[in-house]
Every structure is written in C-alpha cells, then in structure tokens.
Design a protein around this motif. Structure first.
Motif, mmCIF file in Angstrom:
data_model
loop_
_atom_site.group_PDB
_atom_site.id
_atom_site.type_symbol
_atom_site.label_atom_id
_atom_site.label_comp_id
_atom_site.label_asym_id
_atom_site.label_seq_id
_atom_site.Cartn_x
_atom_site.Cartn_y
_atom_site.Cartn_z
ATOM 1 N N ASP A 68 0.861 -1.190 0.000
ATOM 2 C CA ASP A 68 0.000 0.000 0.000
ATOM 3 C C ASP A 68 0.885 1.223 0.000
ATOM 4 N N ALA A 69 0.324 2.340 -0.461
ATOM 5 C CA ALA A 69 1.122 3.551 -0.666
ATOM 6 C C ALA A 69 1.778 4.048 0.605
ATOM 7 N N ALA A 70 1.113 3.876 1.751
ATOM 8 C CA ALA A 70 1.641 4.396 3.013
ATOM 9 C C ALA A 70 2.933 3.707 3.435
ATOM 10 N N VAL A 95 1.161 0.061 -6.645
ATOM 11 C CA VAL A 95 0.570 -0.508 -5.438
ATOM 12 C C VAL A 95 -0.071 -1.829 -5.842
ATOM 13 N N GLU A 96 0.155 -2.862 -5.065
ATOM 14 C CA GLU A 96 -0.215 -4.213 -5.489
ATOM 15 C C GLU A 96 -1.698 -4.508 -5.363
ATOM 16 N N SER A 97 -2.415 -3.816 -4.489
ATOM 17 C CA SER A 97 -3.832 -4.111 -4.308
ATOM 18 C C SER A 97 -4.611 -2.821 -4.099
ATOM 19 N N GLY A 98 -5.926 -2.898 -4.245
ATOM 20 C CA GLY A 98 -6.778 -1.744 -4.028
ATOM 21 C C GLY A 98 -7.024 -0.940 -5.285
ATOM 22 N N LEU A 99 -7.606 0.252 -5.129
ATOM 23 C CA LEU A 99 -8.003 1.086 -6.256
ATOM 24 C C LEU A 99 -6.826 1.566 -7.094
ATOM 25 N N ASP A 104 0.494 3.442 -12.573
ATOM 26 C CA ASP A 104 1.920 3.649 -12.326
ATOM 27 C C ASP A 104 2.079 5.001 -11.634
ATOM 28 N N LEU A 105 2.360 4.991 -10.350
ATOM 29 C CA LEU A 105 2.438 6.231 -9.580
ATOM 30 C C LEU A 105 3.654 7.069 -9.928
ATOM 31 N N ALA A 106 4.565 6.507 -10.713
ATOM 32 C CA ALA A 106 5.737 7.266 -11.144
ATOM 33 C C ALA A 106 5.570 7.795 -12.560
ATOM 34 N N LEU A 119 -3.326 11.994 -2.801
ATOM 35 C CA LEU A 119 -3.199 10.796 -1.976
ATOM 36 C C LEU A 119 -2.217 11.026 -0.833
ATOM 37 N N ALA A 120 -1.080 11.647 -1.144
ATOM 38 C CA ALA A 120 -0.073 11.907 -0.115
ATOM 39 C C ALA A 120 -0.621 12.846 0.952
#
Length: 310
Positions: A68-70, A95-99, A104-106, A119-120
């Motif tokens: 997860d992102a956190a 992130v491997e699971s969830g919405l 690709d967050l990068a 999100l941050a």
C-alpha cells in the motif's frame, strides 16, 4: 525488467505479515525484496537504508511494488522528493492491491501527479490525526490520575520502610531480596532519598538527636545541624507544598523565589536536617518522570555540596 518489492513497518512491535500476504505471489516467484523495519514514515523514503539499497540495485524499466502507498510515502514532501528520482531513473511504482493497483504512480503526466499529491496529503492528514489522538489520550489519562509508563517498583510506604531499614544497618542485597527488586534499584531509591551519604547522627526535622546511654549527651558532643541556603528546583518545591512535615513547609514558605529563564527555584535557608527531609519526601513522587528525576538529582547534589558532617 525486474519487480522489486519494498516493505516497511513503523515500530519493532509491528510486523510486515500483511504486506507479505499482499505480495505473496511475487515473493513466491523469487522477486527481490527490500525492507525498512521499525522505520517511521516521517523518515523520507530517499533516506531509508532499505529503499536506498533498492534504488542502488534497480535498473531502467524495473518496477517497485508495494502493498500500500503508506508503506513508501505518507507526506506530500516525501512524494514530491521521490517522484522526480523515479522518473529520472526510468522506474515504475505500483501498489499491489486496491483502487491504485492499475496505476503507475511514477508516471510523468499531470493527472497522475495530481492524484499522487492528493493521496499523499490524505495519508499525511491521517498520520497527523493518529498522532493528535494519541497525544489527547495521553493527556486525558494523565488528567484522570493514571500513571503513565512503567509502574514504580515500590510505593511511597515501601520507600520509607526501605530507607529506614538501610539506616538501621540492613544491607543493600538483603533489602533487594526482601522487596523482590534488583540491588541497583535499592541503591537508586537510597540515592534519591539522600540516604547513602546522610550522617547517622543528623536528626529529622522536629526531632532532637537521640542521646546514647550514659548521660544526656552520651559522653559525645551533640550532632551539628548547621543552617545553610540551598536553591530548591521549582519542580521539587511544587511537590513539597502539601507535605506533612511542618518544618519543611515553613522553610519553603520563607524561601525566596528566583527566576531562571523559563524555570525557577526557591532559595531556602534552613538546617541541613530540613533539606535532607525535603529530599526524602520527594523521592517517590519525582521518580515518575525524567524531569522529576533530573530535578531530584540536582536538588540532592546541591544539598550534598553544603552538608557538613561533624
């Protein structure tokens, strides 16, 4: 192109079991993993040892995968510092699971940048709320009279009994066995009470020195109890306001308050026996906090420096 797994938990009482469950398929496939155990999210990701090792070993096109992102970032400042590094090195972040699992967050596009920043901010708000609720809970517990932290080994009555037994000749190790505590704890209690360096012939306040058999003075000169001035730390003085010993209260009331920066002390002029009694009366109460222990140590040192042994 290689999948590289990153795991982090905040304290040594937590585990990464949930993260490993989310990344189980990749772990089973032999994907390399990098961990930062017992690492606060307040430490920016680029400064964590495990993540730095991941960046050192990653190649262009590799994908960083997190449960997860956190686990990787939990503040706007962190993601603002992290994204340019990932983009510059040609790395992907998923992130491997969830919405968020399909994004690709990068990715270097305005939409992803905005979404990651929001999100941050949400994760940072969540962390700050957890911290605020914790502080409020601690304050509420303290206000209700609950003792925070490890409970004391001895209560006030046991401290008095221990000090008296020591002065009557009991050995430190014998006292440790009697009360079920370590010898170092006995020594600490005695030091806080000023008992290990108090002359045996100093009378307690309000009492006269006990004469030995064979005459009023027992053939010896009466114990000296000189009047000396000692600066009592403010925290110590506050613990002595409601003390039962009348000589202590009178000496404190007659003292002169001296301001020192944000703190203060009370200059008390009284017999050495009264200063010694102050140390004994605050020994238990001040041991409950670091500030109290420091104030008690300073006070004890000041009394010891002016004490005169006959």
């Amino acid at each position: 192109m290689t999948d590289r797994l990153y795991l982090r938990h905040s304290t040594d009482k937590q585990t990464d079991a949930r993260q490993r469950h989310a990344l189980a398929a990749l772990l089973a496939a032999g994907a390399p993993s990098y961990e930062d155990p017992a690492t606060s999210s307040r430490v920016l990701s680029l400064y964590r040892d495990g993540f730095k090792r991941l960046l050192d070993e990653a190649a262009v096109g590799d994908t960083i995968r997190i449960a997860d992102a956190a686990r990787l970032f939990r503040s706007v400042a962190d993601i603002i510092a992290l994204r340019p590094v990932l983009i510059r090195r040609g790395l992907h972040l998923r992130v491997e699971s969830g919405l968020l699992s399909g994004i690709d967050l990068a990715s270097d596009d305005p939409g992803t940048k905005m979404m990651v920043s929001v999100l941050a901010a949400v994760l940072e708000f969540q962390r700050d709320m957890i911290s605020e609720n914790t502080k409020e809970g601690v304050a509420a517990a303290a206000a209700s009279g609950k003792t925070l932290g490890r409970p004391p080994a001895l209560d006030e009555g046991e401290v008095v009994e221990l000090v008296e037994a020591y002065r009557e000749g009991a050995a430190v190790k014998a006292l440790a066995r009697q009360y079920g505590i370590a010898p170092r704890t006995v020594r600490r209690v005695l030091d806080y009470a000023g008992a290990r360096d108090v002359p045996d012939d100093l009378a307690l306040p309000g009492e006269e020195a006990t004469a030995a058999d064979g005459g009023p003075d027992g053939g010896r000169e009466k114990a000296a109890d000189p009047v000396v001035a000692v600066d009592v730390p403010g925290l110590v003085a506050e613990h002595l306001v409601d003390v039962a010993a009348e000589p202590v209260r009178q000496a404190l009331a007659a003292g002169q308050t001296i301001r020192r920066g944000q703190g203060y002390s009370v200059r008390v002029t009284a017999p050495v026996s009264v200063h010694t009694a102050m140390i004994e009366h605050t020994a238990t109460g001040l041991m409950q906090s670091p500030a109290g222990r420091k104030a008690h140590r300073i006070h004890s040192d000041r009394v010891a420096s002016v004490r005169i042994t006959p």
